[in-house]
Write an enzyme that holds these catalytic residues in place. Structure first.
Site, PDB file in Angstrom:
ATOM      1  N   ASP A 232     -20.605 -15.696 -17.144  1.00 26.75           N
ATOM      2  CA  ASP A 232     -21.440 -15.187 -15.992  1.00 26.75           C
ATOM      3  C   ASP A 232     -23.029 -15.520 -16.164  1.00 26.75           C
ATOM      4  OD1 ASP A 232     -22.368 -13.530 -13.796  1.00 26.75           O
ATOM      5  OD2 ASP A 232     -22.530 -11.729 -15.281  1.00 26.75           O
TER       6      ASP A 232
ATOM      7  N   GLY B 252     -27.705  -2.480 -13.887  1.00 26.06           N
ATOM      8  CA  GLY B 252     -27.230  -3.687 -13.357  1.00 26.06           C
ATOM      9  C   GLY B 252     -25.733  -3.608 -12.815  1.00 26.06           C
TER      10      GLY B 252
ATOM     11  N   GLU C 116       0.900  -1.180  -0.084  1.00 25.19           N
ATOM     12  CA  GLU C 116       0.024  -0.106  -0.104  1.00 25.19           C
ATOM     13  C   GLU C 116       0.919   1.262  -0.175  1.00 25.19           C
ATOM     14  OE1 GLU C 116      -3.888   1.856   2.400  1.00 25.19           O
ATOM     15  OE2 GLU C 116      -2.737   0.190   3.288  1.00 25.19           O
TER      16      GLU C 116
ATOM     17  N   ARG D 188     -33.156  -0.088 -15.840  1.00 23.67           N
ATOM     18  CA  ARG D 188     -32.474  -0.044 -14.525  1.00 23.67           C
ATOM     19  C   ARG D 188     -30.885  -0.110 -15.040  1.00 23.67           C
ATOM     20  NH1 ARG D 188     -34.952  -5.152 -15.584  1.00 23.67           N
ATOM     21  NH2 ARG D 188     -33.568  -6.736 -15.633  1.00 23.67           N
TER      22      ARG D 188
END
Length: 563
Positions: A469, A357, A180, A355
């Site tokens: 998917d 997704g 990081e 809408r």
């Protein structure tokens, strides 16, 4: 109720006192710090046996000083998952305390405790939980009395994947904070140029082994270590954020909590917060002391379990190094499933309202000729949480893949939408409208459709195509045959597959089995009674496809963490 919790799954010996009335937590910890490399199990166990008595004594003394000799009402301990020798030390200490104090004993699942401390602090009712820790990375959601695994790593935990690289370059454990810091320096001193690394998302599952190896190879090839750290974080955390958004989209949930030691990373938190803000979802990450391994979360969940009567007799309190979160009966809460967040216009309501997704906005428009038909305009929207270069690449490649492979699947005999237009520059597709709802909205009545999905995937695989998917969100039901085809329409014609953005060409049995695994995972996470649907799905696949894929599916299922 006041509960003494003890944690010791791997590297951190910790004890805590949770006072439920005051909602206060006192934590004492003594972490193991290896001289070099990663965690050495034998050394970790030795540290645990030396450190546990001290942290327990400190907490017990504080409790008795403030509340008297009857300060403790229950003892809770981390039952698993974790390193067996460390867990046995913790279990022995917990049993001894519970017996000596004559109080109930609660065996807590470490990963569910990560989830519950976030839910407890946030006040969220039905969140999706992303656990990002050293040995784990998975998405959980409450459904039908248990926390279900919505998605998980199919190989290494996220922290272990990062540590694999830091060990390769010779950095001491823990490697995450060093990565990081190096990534932050690179972002500040350079333009944030990104190294191309593997990005592997399969539904809501994901894989880190390839990216760890690629990072090691880049270092060996002389790529500056700061650039690798920056690119490693950008890819790994974007994958975790993407699958989290997919889980929100599948379930219709609008809350997410983060847990695990890697959750202390500012960049991961920033990505998740950005994603949730764009979706109108709420996001919560507990304070850092509850993210690293700690007994505070064990004590808080132990109090909930003890209050519900979910305790264990001392003779039956064996530890379980392979204790999966979806094995835990959730006795301390009730309420609706995370998969019931479906209202009009929500992501998962299954209707044809415009809408958004997980990846794209979907707009339904009438045909210009006024014939009563509809088209779908699908726009892959930019994701501000992702590095711009990575985002452009993913949106472009997935738009191209969806346009091409949707059409190829149709030619292979799988019902899919017609592709009317593809604007790759704007990552936009215009598609034929098919079906009247997603299978996700009708999953509990979907045995016939599940069987059809099985046959569709078998046909895809025979053509050398993987969907990538195939969740219940990406199967459309109620498909109407064209007038000239209606007489010959079959059961399979009533169900169509959509969203081929993660699709690709392959004939490998492993990739085919992953397709089946993704579909079954989405069913288990959302259906009231998933087994009949899964049986129908596998029967459909077996009727058309290769039995060897179903055999490999059993192997894939066994790769989840602690299987």
């Amino acid at each position: 109720m006041r509960v003494l919790g003890i944690e010791g799954t791997a590297w951190c010996a910790s004890a805590a006192l949770y006072d439920a009335e005051a909602d206060s937590v006192l934590i004492e910890s003594d972490p193991y710090e290896p001289d070099s490399g990663g965690i050495h199990p034998r050394e970790a166990a030795e540290h645990m046996s030396e450190a546990i008595p001290g942290v327990v004594d400190a907490v017990l003394t504080a409790a008795e000083d403030e509340h008297g000799p009857d300060a403790i009402d229950a003892v809770a301990f981390s039952k698993g998952p974790g390193l067996g020798p460390c867990l046995r030390t913790v279990g022995t200490a917990a049993r001894s305390l519970a017996g000596a104090l004559d109080v109930p004993l609660a065996g807590v699942n470490h990963m569910v405790a990560h989830l519950e401390i976030g839910r407890h602090q946030s006040g969220f009712e039905n969140p999706v939980c992303l656990n990002a820790s050293g040995a784990n990375a998975h998405l959980l959601g409450y459904h039908d009395g248990r926390y279900r695994v919505l998605g998980e790593t199919m190989d290494a935990g996220v922290g272990n994947a990062i540590d694999k690289f830091t060990r390769h370059v010779g950095w001491d454990h823990p490697g995450g904070p060093k990565v990081e810091a190096a990534a932050r320096r690179y972002a500040e001193e350079h333009s944030g140029d990104l190294l191309d690394l593997p990005y592997v998302v399969k539904g809501m599952d994901f894989s880190f082994s390839g990216i760890s190896s690629a990072a090691n190879d880049a270092y060996d090839d002389g790529v500056p270590v700061e650039k690798i750290c920056f690119s490693l974080q950008e890819h790994v955390f974007a994958m975790l954020t993407e699958v989290s958004e997919r889980a929100l989209s599948l379930t219709g949930a609008d809350e997410i909590v983060l847990g695990g030691g890697v959750a202390q990373n500012d960049r991961l938190r920033e990505m998740l917060a950005s994603m949730c803000a764009e979706r109108g979802a709420r996001f919560h990450a507990p304070e850092p002391r509850f993210l690293r391994d700690n007994a505070g979360m064990i004590a808080v969940l132990g109090a909930k379990m003890a209050r519900a009567g979910d305790t264990v007799p001392i003779p039956e309190s064996a530890i379980d190094p392979n204790f999966r979160p979806d094995q835990v009966p959730v006795t301390w809460r009730s309420g609706e499933s995370v998969a019931r967040g479906r209202g009009p216009g929500s992501d998962a309501d299954g209707t044809d309202a415009d809408r958004r997704g997980a990846e794209a906005t979907v707009e339904f428009v009438s045909e210009a000729d006024g014939a009563g038909g509809r088209r779908v305009i699908k726009r892959r929207v930019p994701k501000t949480y992702r590095h711009p270069e990575l985002d452009r690449t993913l949106r472009r490649d997935r738009t191209v893949a969806e346009a091409r492979l949707t059409s190829e699947a149709r030619r292979a005999g799988v019902p899919t939408p017609l592709v009317h237009d593809a604007d790759v520059q704007r990552a936009t597709l215009t598609l034929q409208h098919v079906g009247d709802r997603d299978l996700a909205a009708a999953v509990d009545e979907g045995t016939v459709h599940a069987r059809s999905v099985g046959r569709h995937l078998a046909r895809l695989h025979a053509a050398g195509i993987v969907h990538g998917d195939p969740t219940t969100r990406n199967a459309r039901v109620g498909v109407r045959a064209a007038p000239q085809e209606s007489a010959a329409a079959t059961e399979d014609d009533r169900t169509a597959l959509i969203d081929f953005g993660l699709a690709y060409h392959t004939g490998h049995v492993e990739d085919h089995a992953m397709d089946l695994h993704v579909f079954e995972g989405s069913v288990r996470a959302t259906a009231t009674d998933p087994e009949p649907l899964i049986e129908a799905f596998e029967a459909g696949y077996a009727a058309v496809g290769d039995e060897g894929v179903l055999d490999r599916l059993r192997d894939v299922e066994g790769r989840g963490r602690y299987r």
